[in-house]
Scaffold this motif. Structure first.
Motif, mmCIF file in Angstrom:
data_model
loop_
_atom_site.group_PDB
_atom_site.id
_atom_site.type_symbol
_atom_site.label_atom_id
_atom_site.label_comp_id
_atom_site.label_asym_id
_atom_site.label_seq_id
_atom_site.Cartn_x
_atom_site.Cartn_y
_atom_site.Cartn_z
ATOM 1 N N TYR A 134 -6.886 -52.060 42.495
ATOM 2 C CA TYR A 134 -7.195 -52.719 43.763
ATOM 3 C C TYR A 134 -8.410 -52.154 44.488
ATOM 4 N N GLN B 233 -11.138 -54.530 46.092
ATOM 5 C CA GLN B 233 -10.787 -55.493 47.137
ATOM 6 C C GLN B 233 -11.562 -55.287 48.440
ATOM 7 N N LEU C 275 -15.486 -56.346 48.222
ATOM 8 C CA LEU C 275 -15.883 -57.653 47.707
ATOM 9 C C LEU C 275 -17.122 -58.215 48.422
ATOM 10 N N SER D 143 -14.159 -62.671 44.308
ATOM 11 C CA SER D 143 -12.736 -62.319 44.218
ATOM 12 C C SER D 143 -12.233 -62.269 42.781
ATOM 13 N N ILE E 129 -10.923 -59.026 41.296
ATOM 14 C CA ILE E 129 -9.500 -58.704 41.388
ATOM 15 C C ILE E 129 -8.700 -59.601 40.445
ATOM 16 N N THR F 134 -5.942 -58.564 37.325
ATOM 17 C CA THR F 134 -4.499 -58.804 37.416
ATOM 18 C C THR F 134 -4.041 -59.826 36.379
ATOM 19 N N ARG G 264 -7.656 -48.897 48.164
ATOM 20 C CA ARG G 264 -8.280 -49.816 49.114
ATOM 21 C C ARG G 264 -8.972 -49.067 50.254
ATOM 22 N N ASN H 226 -2.977 -61.265 51.614
ATOM 23 C CA ASN H 226 -4.247 -61.942 51.364
ATOM 24 C C ASN H 226 -4.758 -62.648 52.613
ATOM 25 N N SER I 108 -8.879 -53.666 58.173
ATOM 26 C CA SER I 108 -8.462 -53.056 56.906
ATOM 27 C C SER I 108 -7.395 -51.987 57.104
#
Length: 398
Positions: free
Chosen positions: A32, A35, A38, A53, A56, A60, A156, A238, A257
């Motif tokens: 992650y 993220q 981005l 995006s 990510i 996954t 993150r 998200n 964040s």
């Protein structure tokens, strides 16, 4: 012929839990880390947000696809070996990512990294079941998921805060460096596989089919939890950044964040989930955790920022407790010769839920707003709780 299971002396649970938690921290920090950067990736490679995006999504998706094949390989070659290769390869790729000359090359590297991480994600719970035994499995899986949540949070936050002074390349390299240290710790401390543990049976064999039948009887509920709860969780997170940045809250990106600090509650709750399940029983504990997640989600509908923050903390604590209990349930309930396959199925559904739920959540939020998003995700969580209750009832009647 049936498989004869010989109970071996168990390795010390703290050592095993620490090694696997360190592997989880490494793996999920790497998964992650892109993220929060981005926007910088989009600027560097001249991409729109949707294309960026993919950094990510590709990882996954490749993780989900690779889980079952790697679980099968681990059943033949040894689970420790697959976990070791997983953490080392994924960390090395993380160090190389900042050198990607183009975005397509970066996506290919992220795809390979996702496959590598699948070696840990799909095998770790079965490995713990082999090492610590069913009596201590819930606590060990809780410690593993605590490491996963710490990794997701630190990956993150670390990348986000380091991106300012170091740029996206430096921030990604910093996360990968920390992950490599964790990987080395795992390699040094992870106990070897017990040679007396049974190998996975082939899917077409009589014992393999019988094991699959026994698996299906009691695992539907926790597998549904893995898919639906993860889908709800990712959908909410998200959309969280968009909601926090829009009026009336209008938070700056750095402040928004900080919502990922709620993962600390997940770390605590997943570590405590084993004790909760031991006291209440697996079914009541899992249903309670899902209801707590619903309650936290509803709190986030309040217009006050402090109440929203409390809501995210509560829903994160509930989700990670539910995930820990469901994951331990799957590996404890599965026959020893099918543990790897059962863990792989759970992990596959978990990440499919992440992809589908996250996408659906973005669509619902964009067209209908936060209230409807909460209504949708709460319905998923309640359906998961119903599936758990029906699984227990069906098992009692069988």
């Amino acid at each position: 012929m049936g498989v004869v299971v010989i109970e071996a002396p168990r390795v010390g649970t703290p050592r095993v839990s620490a090694a696997v938690a360190s592997a989880g921290l490494s793996s999920f920090a790497l998964l992650y880390a892109p993220q929060p950067v981005l926007p910088q990736l989009a600027a560097a490679y001249r991409l729109d947000p949707g294309s960026a995006s993919l950094a990510i999504g590709v990882a996954t998706a490749s993780l989900a696809v690779a889980v079952l094949p790697l679980a099968w390989v681990a059943g033949l070659a040894g689970r420790r070996r697959v976990i070791v290769w997983s953490v080392v390869v994924s960390a090395v790729i993380g160090l190389l990512l900042p050198l990607a000359p183009s975005f397509p090359v970066l996506l290919v590297m992220r795809g390979v990294q996702g496959v590598a991480i699948a070696g840990f994600a799909g095998v770790a719970a079965a490995y713990l079941a082999d090492q610590v035994g069913p009596g201590r499995l819930a606590g060990a899986v809780g410690a593993m998921i605590a490491g996963n949540s710490v990794g997701g949070m630190l990956g993150r936050l670390g990348a986000g805060f380091a991106a300012g002074p170091l740029g996206w390349q430096g921030s990604m390299a910093a996360v990968a460096g920390v992950s490599l240290v964790c990987a080395v710790f795992t390699v040094v401390t992870l106990p070897r596989d017990d040679p007396r543990q049974p190998r996975e049976e082939g899917h077409g064999s009589r014992d393999g089919r019988a094991a699959g039948g026994r698996m299906g009887m009691g695992l539907a509920g926790p597998v549904v939890v893995g898919a639906m709860a993860m889908g709800a969780f990712v959908a909410l997170y998200n959309a969280a950044g968009f909601r926090l940045a829009e009026p009336p809250l209008s938070l700056a990106p750095a402040a928004a964040s900080l919502v990922f600090l709620s993962y600390a509650m997940g770390t605590a709750s997943s570590a405590a989930a084993g004790r909760l399940a031991g006291r209440m029983g697996r079914t009541p504990a899992l249903v309670t955790a899902l209801l707590v997640t619903v309650a936290g989600s509803v709190l986030t509908a309040h217009p006050s920022l402090p109440v929203i923050a409390i809501g995210f903390a509560v829903l994160t604590a509930g989700f990670f407790a539910a995930h820990a209990i469901a994951n331990a349930w799957v590996t404890a309930e599965a026959p020893p010769e099918a543990r790897g396959r059962a863990a792989g199925v759970y992990t596959l559904c978990y990440y499919l839920g992440s992809g589908v739920g996250g996408t659906a959540g973005g669509i619902v939020y964009g067209h209908a707003g936060w209230t409807w998003l909460i209504a949708m995700t709460s319905s998923w969580l309640l359906l998961a709780a119903l599936a758990v209750l029906l699984t227990r009832r069906r098992k009692r009647l069988s």
